[in-house]
Design a protein around this motif. Structure first.
Motif, PDB file in Angstrom:
ATOM      1  N   ALA A  52       0.834  -1.208   0.000  1.00 51.84           N
ATOM      2  CA  ALA A  52       0.000   0.000   0.000  1.00 51.84           C
ATOM      3  C   ALA A  52       0.870   1.260   0.000  1.00 51.84           C
ATOM      4  O   ALA A  52       0.532   2.257  -0.651  1.00 51.84           O
ATOM      5  N   THR A  53       2.006   1.206   0.725  1.00 46.49           N
ATOM      6  CA  THR A  53       2.889   2.391   0.701  1.00 46.49           C
ATOM      7  C   THR A  53       3.517   2.554  -0.686  1.00 46.49           C
ATOM      8  O   THR A  53       3.754   3.681  -1.132  1.00 46.49           O
ATOM      9  N   LEU A  54       3.783   1.441  -1.364  1.00 47.66           N
ATOM     10  CA  LEU A  54       4.297   1.541  -2.728  1.00 47.66           C
ATOM     11  C   LEU A  54       3.245   2.171  -3.645  1.00 47.66           C
ATOM     12  O   LEU A  54       3.571   2.948  -4.552  1.00 47.66           O
ATOM     13  N   TRP A  55       1.984   1.842  -3.382  1.00 52.07           N
ATOM     14  CA  TRP A  55       0.896   2.434  -4.156  1.00 52.07           C
ATOM     15  C   TRP A  55       0.859   3.954  -3.932  1.00 52.07           C
ATOM     16  O   TRP A  55       0.654   4.728  -4.876  1.00 52.07           O
ATOM     17  N   LEU A  56       1.081   4.387  -2.692  1.00 49.34           N
ATOM     18  CA  LEU A  56       1.118   5.827  -2.414  1.00 49.34           C
ATOM     19  C   LEU A  56       2.259   6.495  -3.186  1.00 49.34           C
ATOM     20  O   LEU A  56       2.107   7.598  -3.718  1.00 49.34           O
ATOM     21  N   ARG A  57       3.385   5.817  -3.234  1.00 51.36           N
ATOM     22  CA  ARG A  57       4.508   6.375  -3.999  1.00 51.36           C
ATOM     23  C   ARG A  57       4.123   6.494  -5.475  1.00 51.36           C
ATOM     24  O   ARG A  57       4.442   7.484  -6.138  1.00 51.36           O
ATOM     25  N   ALA A  58       3.437   5.472  -5.989  1.00 55.09           N
ATOM     26  CA  ALA A  58       3.032   5.499  -7.400  1.00 55.09           C
ATOM     27  C   ALA A  58       2.037   6.625  -7.648  1.00 55.09           C
ATOM     28  O   ALA A  58       2.132   7.342  -8.657  1.00 55.09           O
ATOM     29  N   LEU A  59       1.089   6.803  -6.727  1.00 55.50           N
ATOM     30  CA  LEU A  59       0.110   7.886  -6.873  1.00 55.50           C
ATOM     31  C   LEU A  59       0.805   9.238  -6.920  1.00 55.50           C
ATOM     32  O   LEU A  59       0.496  10.086  -7.765  1.00 55.50           O
ATOM     33  N   SER A  60       1.738   9.406  -5.989  1.00 52.93           N
ATOM     34  CA  SER A  60       2.443  10.688  -5.932  1.00 52.93           C
ATOM     35  C   SER A  60       3.248  10.914  -7.204  1.00 52.93           C
ATOM     36  O   SER A  60       3.277  12.024  -7.749  1.00 52.93           O
ATOM     37  N   PHE A  61       3.869   9.872  -7.683  1.00 49.99           N
ATOM     38  CA  PHE A  61       4.663   9.972  -8.913  1.00 49.99           C
ATOM     39  C   PHE A  61       3.776  10.347 -10.103  1.00 49.99           C
ATOM     40  O   PHE A  61       4.169  11.123 -10.978  1.00 49.99           O
ATOM     41  N   ALA A  62       2.552   9.807 -10.086  1.00 51.05           N
ATOM     42  CA  ALA A  62       1.630  10.074 -11.191  1.00 51.05           C
ATOM     43  C   ALA A  62       0.881  11.396 -11.023  1.00 51.05           C
ATOM     44  O   ALA A  62       0.093  11.780 -11.893  1.00 51.05           O
ATOM     45  N   GLY A  63       1.098  12.068  -9.917  1.00 49.65           N
ATOM     46  CA  GLY A  63       0.444  13.354  -9.692  1.00 49.65           C
ATOM     47  C   GLY A  63      -1.001  13.233  -9.241  1.00 49.65           C
ATOM     48  O   GLY A  63      -1.778  14.179  -9.377  1.00 49.65           O
ATOM     49  N   ILE A  64      -1.368  12.090  -8.715  1.00 50.79           N
ATOM     50  CA  ILE A  64      -2.734  11.883  -8.216  1.00 50.79           C
ATOM     51  C   ILE A  64      -2.733  12.064  -6.695  1.00 50.79           C
ATOM     52  O   ILE A  64      -1.920  11.457  -5.996  1.00 50.79           O
ATOM     53  N   ALA A  65      -3.633  12.904  -6.217  1.00 51.08           N
ATOM     54  CA  ALA A  65      -3.643  13.230  -4.783  1.00 51.08           C
ATOM     55  C   ALA A  65      -4.095  12.031  -3.958  1.00 51.08           C
ATOM     56  O   ALA A  65      -4.921  11.224  -4.396  1.00 51.08           O
ATOM     57  N   PHE A  66      -3.522  11.925  -2.732  1.00 53.77           N
ATOM     58  CA  PHE A  66      -3.952  10.876  -1.808  1.00 53.77           C
ATOM     59  C   PHE A  66      -5.392  11.153  -1.383  1.00 53.77           C
ATOM     60  O   PHE A  66      -5.730  12.286  -1.000  1.00 53.77           O
ATOM     61  N   SER A  67      -6.219  10.151  -1.442  1.00 43.32           N
ATOM     62  CA  SER A  67      -7.587  10.274  -0.941  1.00 43.32           C
ATOM     63  C   SER A  67      -8.115   8.869  -0.705  1.00 43.32           C
ATOM     64  O   SER A  67      -7.501   7.885  -1.132  1.00 43.32           O
ATOM     65  N   VAL A  68      -9.242   8.807  -0.029  1.00 42.05           N
ATOM     66  CA  VAL A  68      -9.853   7.484   0.200  1.00 42.05           C
ATOM     67  C   VAL A  68     -10.119   6.815  -1.143  1.00 42.05           C
ATOM     68  O   VAL A  68      -9.896   5.612  -1.316  1.00 42.05           O
ATOM     69  N   TRP A  69     -10.572   7.629  -2.109  1.00 45.48           N
ATOM     70  CA  TRP A  69     -10.924   7.048  -3.414  1.00 45.48           C
ATOM     71  C   TRP A  69      -9.708   6.548  -4.156  1.00 45.48           C
ATOM     72  O   TRP A  69      -9.743   5.472  -4.759  1.00 45.48           O
TER      73      TRP A  69
END
Lengths: 512, 220
Positions: A52-69
């Protein structure tokens, strides 16, 4: 969102990890083995949180904000998809699988496989562990972030990343001034971000910043770790009571408990991921299943992303693999490697260099009093170090027995690393003031407990075998270890398990 | 009996969480004449050594019980230590509940050791812009400096990791903030709107918030 959201999120990351492991090829047939479900549930918890933390890194890299969704929906979808994929490979229906799982878990919890006395002990020990984790839960869920480093260099990143919805850089002083406000600074800007991301996950599911409840993730990891240790010990053919006793030894170490109750440091997560990574490698050495190898690599990858010394700990998997894969030559290669490394460091120390932030020197003057306090007199470790030394002496003939040798290689390397850092670098000062010596040792402590159990069992079996032979002569060590580990053979060209290229043919088994 | 009572008193003394707990658990009183782990370890070692020595002079079959006996003694000793530790943990949970139980996130910080600092930083946050601003934290105490920065995030807080030194004035720019908390050597001239520290050159600043031994300035 609320506490319900947090509970849902924590369980979702746990379920996600279990689903990932269940979907790996080669897993399906092994869940029925002793400790199989416990290993999958426990290791799944740690794998899920790290992924899940790797997913957060991927989101951040892709410019997608952290959110429940952006976090929960993909995790939920992946969990369902992987779970259904795993279930579709089962030879029976999903409903039957759930029924069997419930039956297996209940059977394990009730200690059904044990006789009456052992079953009573089992229930008492389980209750004792439940009380321990309940107390730790109460403490974690009530106390705001407390120990120094947790709010000077770990949760600082979590707060900023959670509020910004992305990973923003933390940099050193000169870079911070040059950045003009686009970068952040704290007391440990170069420290890895996984601990912070675990806290970001919790706060995102919670829907607000809360530096108390965000640490429930670490409590959950500790519970998952205990379950995984139980599963690993069962798979190593300890009976249910001994496996639970081993789990209790690991979970009752006071410094381990302190790091759960006062969560927010990277040391305990590093210890847990490192321990399970090595145990997963041990499973892989025996099974050669891709699932075990993949899990070991995943857990090992978490180590350097948790804390800088994790690089060294991750490297210690190499000696374990060498010894496991080459039972005859491996110990010699590893021994020579350790010797060369020690000599190399001693030579390097003459130039007074900095290595990973530690200044090497040849001034051997350890603070023996502080070391004795840390390991022997204070209650940081209960009787761990006394036990480790005693077991190493009693079971000295079995340290390199098949099944034990890979763990011995890791423990020896780890102890050498700790001894070198604490005696030949500026870290010696942190021994004297008791600030780092125990936290550094914590990384290895859970694995030492398991190593201790394995060596002790090998020694105990050798005594039993000696008692059962007319002359009272101890049988060959390999034979004893074979009985101890349950390994069918060390070479076994026909068997898919534990195939070792340079192993000697096995001796005839002797009943304990 | 008096000596035994003293030792038991040392072992069972309540060891509450402190800043050092993350590094060391003493196991009762800070200073102990006879640490319990040592006593138990020596007891088990002597008993085990006796049994192993006895094995030399006894028929071999009894050897099979020695390992079990040692394991049981070791586990029992471990349990004694663990019971003490669990009892301490239970008392700690009770103390933690008394301090923080039933409070929300803000209430817990208002009940914490740094409540006064937290209150001041909360007021300061109300003065700061909604978007993260650069804010320098000054305090003579490492604890207050680092702690104030922690409470100020996600503003871009700077608590000099190198020590109690504010950067020179030329490294500040208009729009930066300075939060001062129990810090000597900071002087403000409200009439002329001039702020200086450690005897250095003054900079233009506006005071935004004043507290007991504390202030918030906006650099202009």
């Amino acid at each position: 969102m609320s506490s319900i959201g947090l509970l849902f999120g924590l369980l979702l990351t746990w379920a996600f990890g279990i689903a990932c492991l269940a979907a790996l090829p080669g897993t399906a047939g092994r869940t029925a083995a002793p400790g199989g479900p416990a290993w999958m549930i426990g290791a799944g918890g740690l794998a899920g949180v790290f992924l899940a933390t790797l997913w957060l890194r991927a989101l951040s890299f892709a410019g997608i904000a952290f959110s429940v969704w952006s976090i929960a929906l993909p995790l939920l979808a992946a969990t369902l998809a992987l779970g259904l994929w795993a279930a579709s490979r089962q030879p029976y229906r999903l409903r039957d699988a759930f029924r069997d799982a419930r039956h297996t878990v209940w059977g394990a919890l009730s200690g059904r496989s044990l006789d009456s006395t052992a079953r009573i002990l089992w229930c008492l020990l389980l209750a004792w562990l439940a009380v321990r984790f309940a107390l730790l839960f109460a403490e974690v869920a009530t106390r705001p972030l407390y120990p120094w480093d947790s709010w000077t260099q770990w949760a600082t990143k979590a707060r900023v990343w959670y509020e910004q919805g992305r990973i923003v850089p933390f940099v050193r002083v000169d870079e911070w001034f040059a950045a003009g406000g686009t970068s952040y600074i704290d007391a440990g800007p170069h420290y890895p971000g996984t601990v912070g991301l675990i806290q970001v996950l919790a706060c995102t599911f919670l829907g607000r910043w809360d530096d108390t409840l965000m640490n429930l993730s670490f409590w959950m990891l500790a519970v998952a770790f205990a379950i995984a240790v139980y599963g690993a010990l069962r798979a190593m053919e300890f009976d249910a009571l001994w496996a639970l006793a081993g789990t209790w030894l690991v979970s009752s170490l006071p410094l381990v408990n302190a790091h759960v109750a006062l969560a927010g440091y990277a040391d305990l997560p590093l210890a847990m991921y490192f321990c399970l990574a090595i145990l997963a490698f041990m499973r892989w050495l025996k099974s050669r299943e891709p699932a075990d190898g993949a899990l070991a690599l995943l857990l090992l990858a978490a180590c350097p992303l948790l804390k800088v010394p994790g690089r060294i700990w991750a490297f210690l998997a190499v000696p374990a693999l060498l010894v496991g894969l080459l039972p005859r030559r491996g110990p010699h290669i590893v021994g020579a490697g350790y010797l060369i490394a020690a000599l190399g460091l001693l030579l390097l120390a003459q130039t007074d260099p900095l290595l990973m932030g530690y200044r090497l020197h040849l001034d051997f003057a350890p603070d023996w009093e502080a070391l004795a306090n840390s390991f022997l007199l204070y209650d940081n470790w209960h009787l761990l170090w006394y036990g480790a030394v005693a077991v190493a002496l009693l079971g000295r003939k079995h340290l390199l027995a098949p099944g034990v040798a890979p763990l011995t290689a890791v423990v020896a390397g780890g102890v050498m690393f700790l001894a070198f850092v604490l005696m030949f670098t500026n870290a010696r000062e942190w021994v004297s003031d008791q600030t780092t010596v125990n936290r550094a040792s914590l990384h290895l402590a859970p694995l030492i407990v398991i190593w201790m159990l394995m060596v002790f069992r090998a020694w105990a079996l050798s005594l039993a075998a000696a008692a059962s032979t007319p002359e009272g002569v101890e049988p060959p060590i390999d034979t004893i270890a074979e009985v101890a580990t349950g390994a069918t053979t060390d070479v076994a060209p026909a068997a898919p398990t534990n195939a070792a290229p340079d192993a000697t043919p096995p001796a005839a088994p002797v009943a304990p | 009996m008096g000596v035994l009572a003293d030792r038991v008193g040392e072992w069972l003394a309540f060891e509450r969480w402190s800043g050092a707990s993350i590094n060391t658990i003493v196991g009762g009183d800070d200073v102990q004449s006879l640490p319990l782990p040592l006593l138990l370890a020596v007891s088990v070692a002597l008993a085990a050594a006796g049994m192993l020595a006895w094995r030399k002079f006894r028929p071999v079959p009894t050897a099979s019980n020695i390992a079990a006996a040692i394991a049981i003694m070791f586990a029992a000793s471990w349990f004694v230590l663990d019971a003490r530790w669990t009892w301490n943990l239970a008392r700690q949970v009770q103390a933690t509940f008394a301090q923080y139980g039933g409070k929300d996130w803000r209430g817990k910080h208002q009940a914490a050791e740094d409540a006064a600092l937290f209150e001041f930083v909360e007021k300061a946050r109300a003065e700061l812009p909604a978007t993260p601003a650069r804010i320098f934290v000054a305090s003579d105490r490492d604890y207050f400096r680092e702690r104030a920065a922690y409470h100020l995030y996600p503003h871009n807080a700077f608590a000099n990791p190198g020590g109690n030194v504010l950067p020179p004035p030329e490294q500040f720019k208009a729009g930066d903030w300075i939060l001062v908390y129990q810090r000597r050597g900071v002087q403000f001239d409200p009439a002329n709107g001039r702020l200086r520290w450690d005897g250095g050159a003054p900079v233009s600043a506006q005071i935004k918030l004043r507290g007991e031994g504390a202030a918030l300035f906006l650099i202009q």
